[in-house]
Write a protein that holds these residues in place. Structure first.
Motif, PDB file in Angstrom:
ATOM      1  N   UNK B 158       0.824  -1.213   0.000  1.00 29.94           N
ATOM      2  CA  UNK B 158       0.000   0.000   0.000  1.00 29.94           C
ATOM      3  C   UNK B 158       0.853   1.256   0.000  1.00 29.94           C
ATOM      4  N   UNK B 159       1.897   1.226   0.827  1.00 36.04           N
ATOM      5  CA  UNK B 159       2.833   2.362   0.819  1.00 36.04           C
ATOM      6  C   UNK B 159       3.912   2.041  -0.203  1.00 36.04           C
ATOM      7  N   UNK B 160       3.568   2.289  -1.465  1.00 32.85           N
ATOM      8  CA  UNK B 160       4.368   1.738  -2.566  1.00 32.85           C
ATOM      9  C   UNK B 160       5.695   2.442  -2.765  1.00 32.85           C
ATOM     10  N   UNK B 161       5.925   3.540  -2.062  1.00 26.79           N
ATOM     11  CA  UNK B 161       7.225   4.176  -2.238  1.00 26.79           C
ATOM     12  C   UNK B 161       8.292   3.511  -1.367  1.00 26.79           C
ATOM     13  N   UNK B 162       7.851   2.683  -0.400  1.00 29.51           N
ATOM     14  CA  UNK B 162       8.838   2.015   0.442  1.00 29.51           C
ATOM     15  C   UNK B 162       9.374   0.786  -0.271  1.00 29.51           C
ATOM     16  N   UNK B 163      10.660   0.727  -0.530  1.00 29.03           N
ATOM     17  CA  UNK B 163      11.214  -0.451  -1.207  1.00 29.03           C
ATOM     18  C   UNK B 163      10.919  -1.745  -0.443  1.00 29.03           C
ATOM     19  N   UNK B 164      10.945  -1.689   0.902  1.00 26.46           N
ATOM     20  CA  UNK B 164      10.698  -2.912   1.660  1.00 26.46           C
ATOM     21  C   UNK B 164       9.267  -3.408   1.439  1.00 26.46           C
ATOM     22  N   UNK B 165       8.330  -2.479   1.259  1.00 29.30           N
ATOM     23  CA  UNK B 165       6.938  -2.887   1.056  1.00 29.30           C
ATOM     24  C   UNK B 165       6.741  -3.503  -0.320  1.00 29.30           C
ATOM     25  N   UNK B 166       7.384  -2.932  -1.334  1.00 32.73           N
ATOM     26  CA  UNK B 166       7.190  -3.481  -2.675  1.00 32.73           C
ATOM     27  C   UNK B 166       7.947  -4.789  -2.847  1.00 32.73           C
ATOM     28  N   UNK B 167       8.980  -4.975  -2.031  1.00 35.77           N
ATOM     29  CA  UNK B 167       9.620  -6.286  -2.046  1.00 35.77           C
ATOM     30  C   UNK B 167       8.730  -7.304  -1.348  1.00 35.77           C
ATOM     31  N   UNK B 168       8.194  -6.903  -0.212  1.00 35.25           N
ATOM     32  CA  UNK B 168       7.373  -7.836   0.573  1.00 35.25           C
ATOM     33  C   UNK B 168       6.134  -8.267  -0.193  1.00 35.25           C
ATOM     34  N   UNK B 169       5.520  -7.352  -0.918  1.00 38.00           N
ATOM     35  CA  UNK B 169       4.285  -7.767  -1.584  1.00 38.00           C
ATOM     36  C   UNK B 169       4.572  -8.683  -2.761  1.00 38.00           C
ATOM     37  N   UNK B 170       5.680  -8.449  -3.437  1.00 39.32           N
ATOM     38  CA  UNK B 170       6.031  -9.363  -4.512  1.00 39.32           C
ATOM     39  C   UNK B 170       6.363 -10.748  -3.952  1.00 39.32           C
TER      40      UNK B 170
END
Lengths: 467, 653
Positions: B158-170
C-alpha cells in the motif's frame, strides 16, 4: 448486406488503406480521421457477423463463392466457423485501438503508417475467412508486405536487420506450405480446404505435410485436420515445443532488461498455451480412452489466443506510453512511475495481473482450461504448464516492482505526465475487454462450441487407406 | 434460503469497493468510509440472518448455482454457493472482523493520502474472502483464493514508495503462487477423475478416487487421492503460511496494521485451514495426506513460535504467533479434528485481530515506532489498549474460561487421542508450543506495557493515545475473545453443529472421543489446571516475567550464552537467505544462461545467422560454378545427366 459481409470486412479496410496512402503527409489530420473512421466502420461491420452467427453448428457461415483462377480451380471462397469468427473480431477490434494509439506518436509518414495497418487488417481478415487454400496463401503472403514495411520504416534502431530476418524466416516457412498445397492440389485438382480435408493421404505424406504446415505457421489448427494421422504421430513435437516455450521462455523473460523484449518473451510463453491446448486431443485419448478434455484444450487455446491479443497488446501499449515520454525501453531508467502517473500505474498493474493469469481477467480463462485439459493427457504436461503460475507472476511482478512501484527513481520519472485522454480511452477500452472476457467468457465459448467439437472429431479421424 | 439474499452478501462490499475505488476522489473521504462500512455492515447483518436461519429456524443448507461462467466440453464452470454450518460460521467471522477493521481504519489511516483507496481495498478483500468461503465449486474457490491474494498484494504494498513494502508484496504473491501451483494441479486432478468442478461431485467420487492410481512415472503408480490431497494442501501451505512456504507472512507486516489484523491474522491466512476442512470427505480417505498435514503443521506450530521470542518488532511478534497458531490449526486438521481446527480458527480470529489492532494502536500512539525496546510502561498511558491486549494475550495462551482455552485445550486433547503416523511428534510440538506461546506473548506484554518507560525523545514529544474510533473495535473484539469459547464450545464442537459439512470416518473421530468426557464449559475450564498445558502456559508467563521484567539482564546473559542458537533464530532459520541467495539467484542465473547460451548463441547465432552464413557459403560455391563459359555448363549438364541416370538405374533394382 450480410451476403457480402466478409468481403466488406476484407476490402473496406484495404480500399480505405489505399485511399489513406493517397493522402500523403500533407493532410496528416485528414489521414488520421479517415483511417479511424474506416477502422471503426470495419469493426461495426464485424458486429453483425457475430450477431448473425449460429454457434451450435460446425458449418461455415456467411459463405461467398466465385470462381477466381479457373485454370487451377482456385475459388474466391470465404466463410467463417466458430474458430475464425473470434479471431476476425479480435482483428477488427484491435485495429481501431492501433489507429488511435499511433495518433500523435507517429509523426513521420503518418498516412503511410495508417494505410499499411488498414491494409494489413483486411488481409488478416482474409486469412481467417479464406476457405480456399490458394486464396489463403495469397492473403497469407500478402500480409508480409505491410508488416515488412511497418517494421522496416517505423521500427526501432535495428529495424532493417529485424525486417530482413522477419521476412526471410516467415517467407521460408511459407514456401514449405506452398509446396504442400501444390502437392495436394495435384492429387485433388482442387484448392478448397474442404476438399483437401477429404483427400486420402498416406502416413508419409501426412507427416511431411504436417511438418510443412508447422514450419509455416507453427499453428493454424484447422489446417492440421488435413493430416489427422500425421498430427497424431507428431503431436508430441508440438507439445514439447509448447512446454519448452512455457518453461524455458519463462526463465528467459525473467532476466530481460528491455521491457519490450520481456513482454515479447512472455508473449511466446502465452502462445505456448495455445499450441499446447490445441494438440492435447491425441494424448487425452491415449491416456483416458475418452475424448473429454480434448475440446476443453482447444477452447482454452482459443480463449488464450484472444486474451493474448488483448493483454499483450495492452502491455506493449503501456511500454509505448512510457517510451513516448522517456524514450527508453530499458527497465533501469524507470522506477516509481506510479508517483507521477497514478492512472497509468493502475492500468499497468491491472494488465500485469492479467498477464500473470489472475482470475477475473481474460488471462486466467485460457490458461486454467488448458492446464485442466493437459492433466487429462499427462500429469507432467500439467506440471510443466502449471509452472507458468510461478514464472509468469515472477517476471511480470518483478517488472512492475522495478518500473511502477518504489520512490521516484530520477528526474525523468519526476517529470512524467499522466495519461492524456486518448491514451486513457485506449487503455480503458482494453481494460474493459480484459475484464469482460475474464468475467463473462460464455459468449465466446458459445460461438465456438460446434466448431471445436467438429474439430476434435476431425483430428481423431483417420485418412489412412484401410488395409 | 433466498439466493438473492446470499448474492447480496458478497456484492454489497464489492459495490462499495468499486465505487470508492473508482470515484473515491469524487465522493470524498467521509463518503468512501461511510459507504464501505455500510456495505460490510450489510454483509454482516445478512450473514447473521443466514446464521439464524440455519441455526434456529431449521432451514436446510443451500447448494446451488447462481451464474454459469462458461461451459466447455461438458465441464460447467460456475459461480455457486454452498451455505451450510461451516460456511456461515466463516461468513460471520469474516464480516464481523472486517467491520471492526473498517471502523478502526477511520482512525488509523486518518492522515494517509490513500484513505479512499485503502477502504476500497479492504472492502474488495471482504468480497473476495466471502466468495472463497461461500463457493460450492473449485473454480470459484480458486477465484476467491487468487483474489484475496491479489488484494493482499495491493495492501502489503500500500505504501508503494517504500522499497521494503514493494519487495514484501512481490514475495508474498510469488510464494503464494508456489502454493497455487500445487493447488491448480490438485483441482486438475479432480477434474481428471470426475469431469466436474463441483464439490458435490468430487465428494461423491471420493471413495472411487481412493481406489484409483495415477501413473505419474513409468512403473510407479501413486494413489490418486493422496496425490490430489497433497497438491491441494500445497495450496493451503502457501495461503496459510505453513513451513516452508511461511516466509511471506512476517514480511507482510510492511502493510498497514489494519490489514495485518484482517488479512494476515483473522481471515485470509485461515483460507487454507478452511479449505482442508471443506475437503474433509477427500482428506479423510488418505492417511498419507493427513500425516503430511500433521507433520508440517506441528513443525510450523513449534518452530515459528521460537522466532517470536527473539523479535523486537511488536508486529512481527504477533505475526510469528499467527504462524504458530496456524500450525496448531493445521495439526488439528491432520488428526481429523476438522471441527476443532475451525473452532480454533474462529477464536483465534477474534483474539489475534484484537492483538494486531492493539499493536497498531500502540504504533500510532508512539508515532510509528514498532520497536518494543523503545516502549515500556505504556499501560498508564493507554489503559484501554492495555486491558484489551491483556485479554487477547490471556486468550492466546489458553487461560481457562478465555476463548482460546477452549479451542486450544480441545485441540491438544484431540492430538493426544490420535494414533495417526506423526501424532506423537505433533503432540510434543503442540505441548512445547504452549510454553513458547506464553513466553513470547507475555514478553511482548511486559516489554510494551510494563516496566520502565523507554520512550525516546521523539516518541515522548509526539505521544498521544488513540481515539475511540480505534478503541471501540478493540473493545468489540475483546468481548468475543473473552466469551465466545465459553458459549460456543458445547454446540460447535461437541453438539454436532457442523453436521454433514464436515465428514469424519468413525475410527478417526477424535473429537467424538474427547466429547465423551465433556461436561459443560465450566467443568472443562475447571479441569484445566489438571493438565500439562495449563502449567506449561503458566511456566511461560513466569519465565517471561523473570527474564523480561524482573531481571532483563538475564535475557541478555542467555542471549550471549546461546549466541549460536540466537543467531539461527534471528536469521529465521535462514529460509530467506536460502530463497534469495539460492532459489532466486539460481532462477535468474538459469534465465541468463538460457537466454545467452540458448536464445542468443544457439537459436540466433547458430540457427538463424548460421543458416544465413550457410546460404552465403553456398552462394559462394555456386558462384564459382557459374563461370559464364559454355563448355563449363555443358560439363555440368553431363555430370548431372550421369547422376540422374545412375540414380534411375540403381533405384530400378
Amino acid at each position: 448486406m450480410t451476403q457480402y459481409l466478409l468481403s466488406t470486412l476484407i476490402w473496406l479496410p484495404i480500399a480505405g488503406g489505399f485511399l489513406t496512402l493517397l493522402l500523403g503527409d500533407g493532410s496528416r489530420n485528414l489521414a488520421r480521421w479517415l483511417s479511424l473512421g474506416i477502422a471503426v466502420a470495419t469493426f461495426a461491420f464485424s458486429i453483425p457477423l457475430y450477431l448473425g452467427f449460429d454457434g451450435s453448428t460446425a458449418a461455415f457461415q456467411f459463405i461467398e463463392r466465385t470462381a477466381w483462377i479457373t485454370t487451377f480451380n482456385a475459388d474466391y471462397s470465404l466463410g467463417v466457423d466458430g474458430i475464425a469468427l473470434p479471431l476476425i473480431l479480435l482483428t477488427t477490434f484491435t485495429t481501431v485501438l492501433i489507429v488511435a494509439a499511433g495518433w500523435d506518436v507517429i509523426t513521420e509518414r503518418t498516412a503511410q503508417y495508417l494505410g499499411a495497418f488498414l491494409i494489413l487488417e483486411g488481409l488478416m481478415v482474409g486469412v481467417f475467412a479464406a476457405m480456399d487454400a490458394m486464396l489463403f496463401y495469397f492473403f497469407w503472403e500478402a500480409m508480409l508486405i505491410p508488416m515488412f514495411l511497418i517494421i522496416g520504416i517505423w521500427g526501432g534502431p535495428r529495424r532493417v536487420y529485424a525486417t530482413i530476418k522477419f521476412f526471410l524466416y516467415t517467407f521460408l516457412g511459407s514456401v514449405f506450405m506452398l509446396i504442400a498445397l501444390i502437392y495436394m492440389y495435384l492429387k485433388t485438382g482442387d484448392y478448397s480446404i474442404a476438399a483437401l480435408q477429404q483427400l486420402p493421404l498416406t502416413a508419409t505424406e501426412q507427416r511431411l505435410i504436417f511438418l510443412a504446415f508447422l514450419a509455416a505457421f507453427a499453428v493454424k489448427v484447422p489446417m492440421f485436420t488435413i493430416t489427422p494421422d500425421g498430427s497424431r504421430e507428431l503431436s508430441w513435437l508440438v507439445i514439447a515445443l509448447s512446454l519448452i516455450a512455457v518453461v524455458y521462455i519463462g526463465f528467459v523473460a525473467l532476466v530481460q532488461q528491455d521491457m519490450k523484449k520481456l513482454i515479447a518473451y512472455s508473449s511466446i510463453a502465452h502462445m505456448g498455451f495455445v499450441t499446447l491446448g490445441a494438440f492435447l486431443a491425441y494424448d487425452i485419448v491415449a491416456n483416458t480412452g475418452g475424448v473429454q478434455g480434448a475440446a476443453l484444450g482447444i477452447d482454452g487455446a482459443m480463449v488464450q489466443m484472444i486474451s493474448h491479443g488483448l493483454v499483450s497488446g495492452a502491455m506493449f501499449l503501456c511500454v509505448g506510453v512510457m517510451y513516448d515520454r522517456v524514450h527508453s525501453r530499458q527497465i533501469s531508467p524507470y522506477g516509481g512511475v506510479i508517483n507521477t502517473m497514478p492512472k497509468f500505474g493502475a492500468f499497468m498493474v491491472l494488465f500485469s495481473m492479467a498477464n500473470a493469469g489472475l482470475p477475473a481477467t481474460s488471462g486466467f480463462v485460457g490458461e486454467f482450461m488448458v492446464i485442466l485439459a493437459s492433466f487429462k493427457a499427462n500429469f507432467w504436461y500439467a506440471f510443466a504448464a502449471g509452472t507458468t503460475l510461478i514464472l509468469g507472476a515472477a517476471y511480470t511482478l518483478w517488472l512492475v516492482k522495478r518500473v511502477i512501484f518504489g520512490p521516484v527513481g530520477n528526474d525523468h520519472v519526476a517529470a512524467l505526465t499522466d495519461l492524456n485522454r486518448r491514451e486513457f480511452a485506449i487503455l480503458a477500452i482494453l481494460a474493459v475487454a480484459v475484464l469482460l472476457l475474464g468475467l463473462w467468457p460464455a459468449p465466446l465459448l458459445d460461438v465456438m462450441r460446434g466448431s471445436t467439437h467438429h474439430l476434435v472429431e476431425q483430428m481423431l479421424s483417420t485418412k489412412l487407406p484401410t488395409p | 434460503m433466498n439466493p438473492n439474499l446470499l448474492l447480496a452478501i458478497p456484492l454489497l462490499p464489492l459495490a462499495a469497493a468499486v465505487i470508492s475505488g473508482l470515484f473515491g476522489r469524487l465522493i470524498g473521504r467521509t463518503a468512501s468510509a461511510t459507504l464501505t462500512i455500510a456495505g460490510v455492515l450489510g454483509a454482516l447483518v445478512l450473514s447473521l440472518k443466514v446464521f439464524q436461519q440455519l441455526a434456529f429456524e431449521g432451514v436446510p443448507s443451500y447448494n446451488d448455482t447462481v451464474y454459469t461462467w462458461l461451459v466447455s466440453d461438458g465441464i460447467r464452470m460456475q459461480v455457486g454457493f454452498l451455505v451450510d454450518q461451516l460456511t456461515v460460521l466463516m461468513m460471520v467471522v469474516v464480516t464481523f472482523v472486517s467491520l471492526c477493521v473498517h471502523v478502526y481504519t477511520i482512525g488509523y489511516m486518518h492522515d494517509d493520502a490513500g484513505y479512499q483507496r485503502f477502504f476500497s481495498y479492504i472492502s474488495l478483500f471482504t468480497f473476495a474472502m466471502l466468495m472463497l468461503v461461500m463457493s460450492n465449486n473449485f473454480m470459484q474457490l480458486f477465484f476467491g483464493w487468487e483474489a484475496v491474494g491479489v488484494v493482499s498484494y495491493l495492501l502489503i504494498g500500500f505504501w508503494y514508495t517504500r522499497p521494503s513494502a514493494t519487495f514484501a508484496n512481490m514475495k508474498a504473491f510469488l510464494v503464494n503462487r508456489v502454493g497455487d501451483f500445487g493447488f491448480v494441479l490438485g483441482i486438475a486432478g479432480i477434474v481428471y477423475f470426475t469431469g466436474s468442478l463441483d464439490y458435490a461431485d468430487a465428494f461423491a467420487a471420493a471413495p472411487s478416487m481412493a481406489t484409483k492410481t495415477l501413473s505419474v512415472m513409468p512403473g510407479a503408480a501413486w494413489p490418486a487421492l493422496t496425490v490430489i490431497c497433497i497438491c491441494l494442501f500445497i495450496g493451503a501451505m502457501g495461503k496459510s503460511a505453513q513451513m516452508p512456504l511461511h516466509v511471506w507472512l512476517p514480511d507482510s507486516m510492511e502493510g498497514p496494521t489494519p490489514i495485518s489484523a484482517l488479512i494476515h491474522a483473522a481471515t485470509m491466512v485461515t483460507a487454507g485451514i478452511f479449505m482442508v476442512a471443506r475437503m474433509s470427505p477427500l482428506f479423510e480417505l488418505s492417511e498419507t495426506a493427513l500425516s503430511t498435514v500433521l507433520v508440517i503443521g506441528a513443525t510450523t506450530a513449534l518452530f515459528m513460535g521460537f522466532l517470536g521470542i527473539v523479535s523486537n518488532d511488536i508486529k512481527r511478534v504477533v505475526a510469528y504467533s499467527t504462524l504458530s497458531q496456524l500450525g496448531y490449526m493445521t495439526v488439528a486438521l491432520g488428526v481429523s479434528g476438522y471441527s476443532v481446527a475451525i473452532f480454533h480458527l474462529m477464536t483465534h480470529a477474534f483474539f489475534k485481530a484484537l492483538l494486531f489492532l492493539a499493536a497498531g494502536a500502540v504504533i500510532i500512539a508512539m508515532h510509528h515506532e514498532q520497536d518494543m525496546r523503545k516502549m515500556g510502561g505504556l499501560r498508564h498511558r493507554m489503559p484501554v489498549t492495555y486491558w484489551t491486549s491483556l485479554i487477547g494475550a490471556l486468550a492466546l495462551i489458553g487461560t481457562p474460561f478465555f476463548s482460546g482455552f477452549y479451542s486450544k485445550d480441545a485441540l491438544i486433547e484431540a492430538v493426544a487421542e490420535s494414533h495417526r503416523v506423526g501424532a506423537g511428534y505433533a503432540y510434543f510440538c503442540v505441548l512445547g508450543g504452549v510454553f513458547i506461546t506464553a513466553l513470547y506473548t507475555f514478553r511482548m506484554i511486559f516489554m510494551t506495557f510494563h516496566g520502565q518507560e523507554r520512550l525516546d525523545h521523539h516518541a515522548k514529544a509526539h505521544f498521544h493515545d488513540v481515539g475511540w474510533d480505534m478503541k471501540a473495535p478493540l473493545v468489540a473484539l475483546a468481548i468475543p475473545s473473552l466469551l465466545i469459547g465459553f458459549f460456543t464450545v458445547q454446540p460447535v464442537l461437541f453438539g454436532g453443529w457442523f453436521g454433514d459439512a464436515i465428514q469424519v470416518l468413525e475410527h478417526n473421530d477424535v473429537i467424538a472421543h474427547i466429547g465423551h468426557h465433556f461436561q459443560g464449559p465450566v467443568a472443562f475450564a475447571l479441569h484445566g489446571p489438571m493438565g500439562a498445558p495449563f502449567w506449561l502456559a503458566l511456566g511461560g508467563v513466569v519465565t517471561a516475567w523473570l527474564f523480561f521484567l524482573k531481571n532483563p539482564s538475564w535475557a541478555a546473559a542467555w542471549e550471549s550464552r546461546l549466541s549460536g542458537l540466537h543467531t539461527v533464530l534471528v536469521n529465521k532459520y535462514y529460509f530467506d537467505w536460502f530463497n534469495e541467495n539460492v532459489l532466486a539467484r539460481a532462477s535468474r542465473g538459469l534465465g541468463s544462461v538460457l537466454w545467452k547460451a540458448g536464445d542468443q548463441a544457439v537459436i540466433d547465432g547458430t540457427l538463424v545467422n548460421g543458416s544465413a552464413k550457410l546460404v552465403g557459403w553456398l552462394a559462394g560455391v555456386t558462384r564459382r560454378v557459374q563461370t559464364g563459359y559454355l563448355y563449363s555448363y555443358a560439363l555440368w549438364m553431363v555430370v548431372g545427366l550421369a547422376v540422374l541416370l545412375a540414380w534411375f538405374l540403381l533405384s530400378a533394382h
